[in-house]
Design an enzyme around this catalytic site. Structure first.
Site, mmCIF file in Angstrom:
data_model
loop_
_atom_site.group_PDB
_atom_site.id
_atom_site.type_symbol
_atom_site.label_atom_id
_atom_site.label_comp_id
_atom_site.label_asym_id
_atom_site.label_seq_id
_atom_site.Cartn_x
_atom_site.Cartn_y
_atom_site.Cartn_z
ATOM 1 C CG ASP A 1 40.539 35.441 41.929
ATOM 2 O OD1 ASP A 1 41.109 34.753 41.373
ATOM 3 O OD2 ASP A 1 40.979 36.389 41.639
ATOM 4 C CG ASP B 1 44.245 38.870 36.219
ATOM 5 O OD1 ASP B 1 43.063 38.499 35.818
ATOM 6 O OD2 ASP B 1 44.675 38.346 36.839
HETATM 7 C C1 GLA Z 1 43.054 38.407 40.241
HETATM 8 C C2 GLA Z 1 41.857 38.381 39.102
HETATM 9 C C3 GLA Z 1 41.481 39.840 38.875
HETATM 10 C C4 GLA Z 1 41.236 40.095 40.112
HETATM 11 C C5 GLA Z 1 42.564 40.388 41.181
HETATM 12 C C6 GLA Z 1 41.714 40.749 42.447
HETATM 13 O O1 GLA Z 1 44.932 38.695 40.029
HETATM 14 O O2 GLA Z 1 41.577 37.311 37.620
HETATM 15 O O3 GLA Z 1 41.265 39.424 38.743
HETATM 16 O O4 GLA Z 1 39.366 39.810 41.000
HETATM 17 O O5 GLA Z 1 42.662 39.171 41.609
HETATM 18 O O6 GLA Z 1 42.195 41.161 43.736
#
Ligand code: GLA
Length: 749
Positions: free
Chosen positions: A471, A541
Site C-alpha cells: 500500500d 477503496d
Molecule cells: C488503504 C487501502 C485499504 C486498506 C487501508 C488500510 O486505504 O486502500 O484497502 O488497506 O489502506 O489502512
C-alpha cells in the site's frame, strides 16, 4: 522486416499488419513525424507525406512542420519535447540525425519498468541517434514495434559526452504531432474512492491534459489518454491511446496550434523535475506505449490488454490463475486478534476462498492509523504467535496466507522514526504536512531501500507468505532529500519513484512465487509502471458494486481484467451505504480477480451458501474472467443499464453481464449487441441460474427472447433483447444482474 529505412527519402517505416508509423529525417537533420495509423504499403516510399522538404523554419513552411522530438528555441514555438540548461545558461540545442540502429527484440530500460519480448521475432526496435555537437549532448529515440499488435513502445535516452554539466529540465517520453485535431480525448480522472471516471471531450485550440504532482501517478488522473474520432464508438472507428509506464509525477497533454496540428506530450511532469547530467552521465525517460485501433475503443483496449497482460506483467503469476482471496480490512478494520482472524479464515476456507490476506493493523502498536508504520514486527497483543504462527495456522486450514505492508511510510510514533527521523521526507526548518498521520520515507536514498529490503525479506522468509498487498497511503508534500545537494533537489520525485521500483524489483526477484498486489489508498498508483512488478492492483477503496461498474469500466480502457482486484463487501456498503444483493455484488466482482472484503462469520447461513456457489462458479470460469477478451457493451444512455462481456480468444465461450441499476416501470425495450463472438458459429445461450431462484416469471419469457441456440451473427448484429418483461422490475427491484452464459454449439448452416 517491420522496420525499413529508405536511403533516398530518408524515411523510417515501422509497420505490421495493423499499423504504420513513419518518421522522416528532414534535410536539416531534424526528425519529422509523417504518419501513424492504418497500415500503408511498406513496398513504396511515401514522399507525399512530407509536403515540403523541411530545411528550417520560415512562416510559409511552418504549417508543414511536424516533429518527432521537437526542441526549444529554434522557431517551433509549441511546447518542446525536452529542455536543457547548458553550462552557460543557454537552453538552445540542435540535435541532428547522426545514425540509426535496427535490431530484433527489445532492450530493457535500466531501473525502469518496460514491456518486453520473449523471443526476438516478437518485435523490432529502431534507435535514432541525434547529436548536438556544441553541447556534446546525445539523444537516442527508441521505438519498438510489436509484430502482433498495433502498438509501439517509445523511450528516450540522454547522454552527456562532454565535460560540462547539462541540466535536463524536461524530458518527455513521447511527443507526437498528429496532423489534424478532429479528435475527442478521454481522460481518466477522479479522486479517492471514485477513480477512473471517464471524461470525454473534443480537443480545442490551446492546451488540455492531465498531470500529477502527488508523488504517485494518482487517483486524480491516470497517466494515459485515449483519442477517438468524434464518430468512433466502442465498436467502430479510429482511436489511439497513450499510456506512460510510470508511477510518479507525470504530464499527459495536448496542444493544438493555429494550423490544427495536435502536439501530444507524455512524460515525467517537468514542473517537479530536473536532472543533472554530468560528464558521461545518462538519463532514461520512462517508456510510453502508443496503441492504435480502427475497431473502436474496444479494439484499442484489446491492444493494450494483450500487451500489458502478456508483455508487461511478468513472473510466475503473469499466466497463473489468481486466487480467490478474503481481505479482512472492511471486516475488522484495526479491531482483530488471532482468534477472530482464525474464525474468519475457517469460514472463508469452508466457502471456497483460497487465500487469507491480513490487512493493516498487525504490526508495532498499531490499533489505529496514528502509529507504528515502519515497525514491521508483529503486534503480539493481537497476534501472540506472531505472523509466523498465524500463517502456520492459516495454511494448515488449506488456505494461502498474505500480508499487507506499507513500506514507503513511517509514523511519527514509531521506533523507525525515533531511530531515523532524517529518513522522513521534509524540508529542514519547516513543518511537515501530516496526511493520514504518517510521513513518507525518502525512497531515493539507497540506505532506506536497503533497510526496507532487509527488514521485509526477514519478515517474509520467516513466515509462510504467498501474497503481499503493498500500500501507499499518502501523497508527498515538502519534497526534499537530505541526501541530495541543493542543485539536485529537482531529482527528488524521480529518485523516489526509482527507489520504489528498486525495492519492488529486489523483493519480486527474491520472492518470485509471491503474488504482489499494488495499492495506494485504492487506485492512486494504478499504472503501467507498477504493473511490471505487481501483476494485480487494488483498484479502489470503493467496494460498492454500483460504483464499481463505473470504476472497473474506466480502468478497462487500458488495464486487463487480471490486474484488477475486485471484492465483494458487506451491505450496507461502507462507502455509499447502498444495499445491493449478494448476487449483484458477485456479478460485478467476477470481472476481475475475485475477492471478499467482509467478515464471513457474520454471513447468514443462506448467504454463505450463495457465496460458496458464486466462488465455485467463478473458479470454473476463472481463466475466462481473468484472461479473456473483454468488451464494453453499449446500452442506451437513458436505460439505467450497464453491460460488458468477456470471451475466450478462440471465441468458443463467453459471459455477458447486463446490470439493471435503478428500476424503471414500463421500461422501453432495447437491444444490447454483443462482441467477441464468431458470426459463423451457433451458440447456446443460457442464464446464470442463481438470480432466478426467487421464482421470477421471466425465466420462460427469456428463453423465448434470448436463450437457447442463437447465431453468432444474431448476437453480434441484433443483440440481446432487454425489456421490462426481462427485468420484471416489480419483482427484482433496483440493482439486478443477469449473466448470459454463451457456449459454442457448432457451425451455422
Ligand atoms: C488503504 C487501502 C485499504 C486498506 C487501508 C488500510 O486505504 O486502500 O484497502 O488497506 O489502506 O489502512
Amino acid at each position: 522486416m517491420p522496420i525499413k529505412f529508405d536511403e533516398n527519402t530518408r524515411q523510417f517505416h515501422l509497420y505490421n499488419n495493423d499499423f504504420s508509423y513513419i518518421i522522416a529525417v528532414y534535410d536539416n537533420g531534424s526528425i519529422g513525424q509523417l504518419y501513424f495509423g492504418e497500415p500503408l504499403s511498406p513496398d513504396r516510399d511515401h514522399p507525399f507525406l512530407a509536403p515540403l522538404p523541411f530545411a528550417g523554419f520560415s512562416n510559409n513552411i511552418r504549417s508543414a512542420a511536424r516533429f518527432e522530438y521537437p526542441c526549444y528555441g529554434q522557431g517551433d514555438f509549441r511546447l518542446p519535447a525536452f529542455k536543457v540548461k547548458l553550462a552557460d545558461g543557454a537552453g538552445v540545442v540542435e540535435p541532428r540525425f547522426e545514425d540509426y540502429r535496427v535490431y530484433a527484440g527489445k532492450k530493457a530500460l535500466p531501473g525502469l519498468p518496460s514491456t518486453y519480448t520473449e523471443s526476438d521475432d516478437e518485435a523490432e526496435t529502431l534507435e535514432i541517434i541525434l547529436i548536438d555537437k556544441p553541447s556534446h549532448l546525445k539523444i537516442i529515440l527508441f521505438y519498438t514495434i510489436f509484430a502482433a499488435d498495433a502498438c509501439i513502445a517509445r523511450s528516450v535516452r540522454f547522454e552527456n559526452f562532454g565535460k560540462e554539466k547539462i541540466i535536463l529540465e524536461s524530458a518527455m517520453s513521447l511527443s507526437l504531432d498528429a496532423p489534424d485535431s478532429a479528435w475527442n480525448t478521454l481522460a481518466f480522472t477522479g479522486s479517492w474512492a471514485r477513480e477512473f471516471a471517464v471524461s470525454d471531450a473534443p480537443l480545442h485550440v490551446g492546451f488540455q491534459g492531465v498531470h500529477s504532482s502527488l508523488g504517485v501517478s494518482g487517483s486524480t488522473a491516470n497517466p494515459s489518454l485515449v483519442f477517438r474520432r468524434p464518430e468512433t464508438t466502442e465498436r467502430y472507428g479510429e482511436a489511439f491511446g497513450i499510456s506512460l509506464l510510470y508511477s510518479g509525477n507525470f504530464i499527459a497533454c495536448a496542444e493544438i496550434d493555429c494550423w490544427d496540428i495536435v502536439r501530444i506530450r507524455v512524460g515525467i511532469n517537468p514542473e517537479t523535475f530536473s536532472w543533472s547530467l554530468e560528464n558521461s552521465g545518462s538519463f532514461d525517460a520512462p517508456e510510453a506505449v502508443l496503441g492504435w485501433s480502427r475497431n473502436g475503443l474496444n479494439g484499442l483496449s484489446r491492444v493494450f490488454h494483450r500487451l500489458f497482460r502478456t508483455r508487461l506483467e511478468r513472473g510466475v503469476w503473469r499466466d497463473r490463475e489468481r486466487p480467490v482471496l478474503l481481505n479482512n480490512w472492511e471486516g475488522t478494520y484495526f479491531n482483530f486478534n488471532e482468534e477472530k482472524l482464525l474464525a474468519m479464515a475457517k469460514k472463508a476456507a469452508d466457502m471456497g476462498v483460497e487465500l487469507f490476506a491480513l490487512d493493516d493493523g498487525w504490526f508495532g502498536k498499531r490499533d489505529d492509523d496514528a502509529t507504528s508504520l515502519g515497525d514491521w514486527f508483529p503486534n503480539t497483543d493481537k497476534l501472540p504467535n506472531g505472523i509466523t504462527g498465524l500463517a502456520e495456522k492459516i495454511t494448515a486450514m488449506g488456505l494461502k496466507f498474505g500480508l499487507w505492508i506499507e513500506p514507503e511510510m513511517v509514523s511519527e510514533k514509531s521506533r523507525l522514526f525515533e531511530a531515523h527521523p532524517d529518513w522522513a521526507v521534509g524540508v529542514p526548518g519547516r513543518t511537515r504536512t501530516e496526511i493520514r498521520r504518517q510521513f513518507v520515507l525518502d525512497m531515493g536514498r539507497s540506505e532506506v531501500v536497503d533497510y526496507l529490503f532487509e527488514t521485509l525479506s526477514a519478515l517474509i522468509s520467516n513466515a509462510k507468505i504467498s501474497y503481499i498487498k503493498w500500500d501507499m497511503n499518502r501523497f508527498i508534500t515538502e519534497p526534499f532529500s537530505l541526501a541530495l545537494p541543493p542543485d539536485r533537489q529537482g531529482e527528488f520525485f524521480h529518485r523516489y519513484c526509482l527507489g520504489v521500483y528498486s525495492l519492488y524489483s529486489r523483493l519480486t526477484e527474491a520472492f518470485p512465487d509471491i503474488l504482489f498486489e499494488s495499492c495506494a489508498s485504492g487506485g492512486a498508483r494504478f499504472d503501467g509502471g507498477i504493473l511490471a512488478f505487481a501483476p494485480q492492483g487494488w483498484l479502489s477503496d470503493d467496494t460498492d458494486a454500483v460504483q464499481r461498474l463505473e470504476i472497473q469500466r474506466g480502468a478497462s480502457y487500458f488495464y486487463p481484467l487480471n490486474c484488477i482486484g475486485a471484492h465483494i463487501s458487506a451491505v450496507p456498503n461502507h462507502q455509499t451505504g447502498r444495499l445491493t444483493s449478494l448476487l449483484f455484488r458477485a456479478a460485478v466482482a467476477f470481472f476481475g480477480d475475485l475477492g471478499f472484503e467482509l467478515d464471513p462469520t457474520k454471513l447468514a447461513e443462506e448467504e454463505a451458501e450463495t457465496v460458496k456457489e458464486c466462488i465455485a462458479f467463478y473458479k470454473e470460469r476463472r481463466r475466462l474472467f481473468q484472461q479473456g477478451v473483454f468488451n464494453r457493451l453499449d446500452a442506451p444512455p437513458d436505460c439505467n443499464t450497464a453491460a460488458w462481456m468477456v470471451s475466450t480468444e478462440d471465441k468458443k465461450s463467453a459471459i455477458a453481464a447486463v446490470y439493471k441499476l435503478n428500476a424503471k416501470p414500463n421500461q422501453k425495450p432495447f437491444r444490447i449487441k454483443l462482441a467477441g463472438l464468431d458470426r459463423s458459429k451457433v451458440y447456446r445461450v443460457s442464464l446464470w441460474e442463481p438470480t432466478h431462484r426467487a421464482g421470477a416469471p421471466f425465466d420462460a419469457t427469456d428463453k423465448r427472447l434470448n436463450c437457447g441456440l442463437r447465431g453468432g451473427d444474431e448476437l453480434l448484429s441484433c443483440g440481446l433483447l432487454i425489456d421490462n418483461t426481462f427485468f420484471a422490475v416489480s419483482i427484482t427491484g433496483d440493482f439486478y444482474p443477469e449473466l448470459f452464459l454463451i457456449e459454442e454449439a457448432g457451425e451455422a448452416c
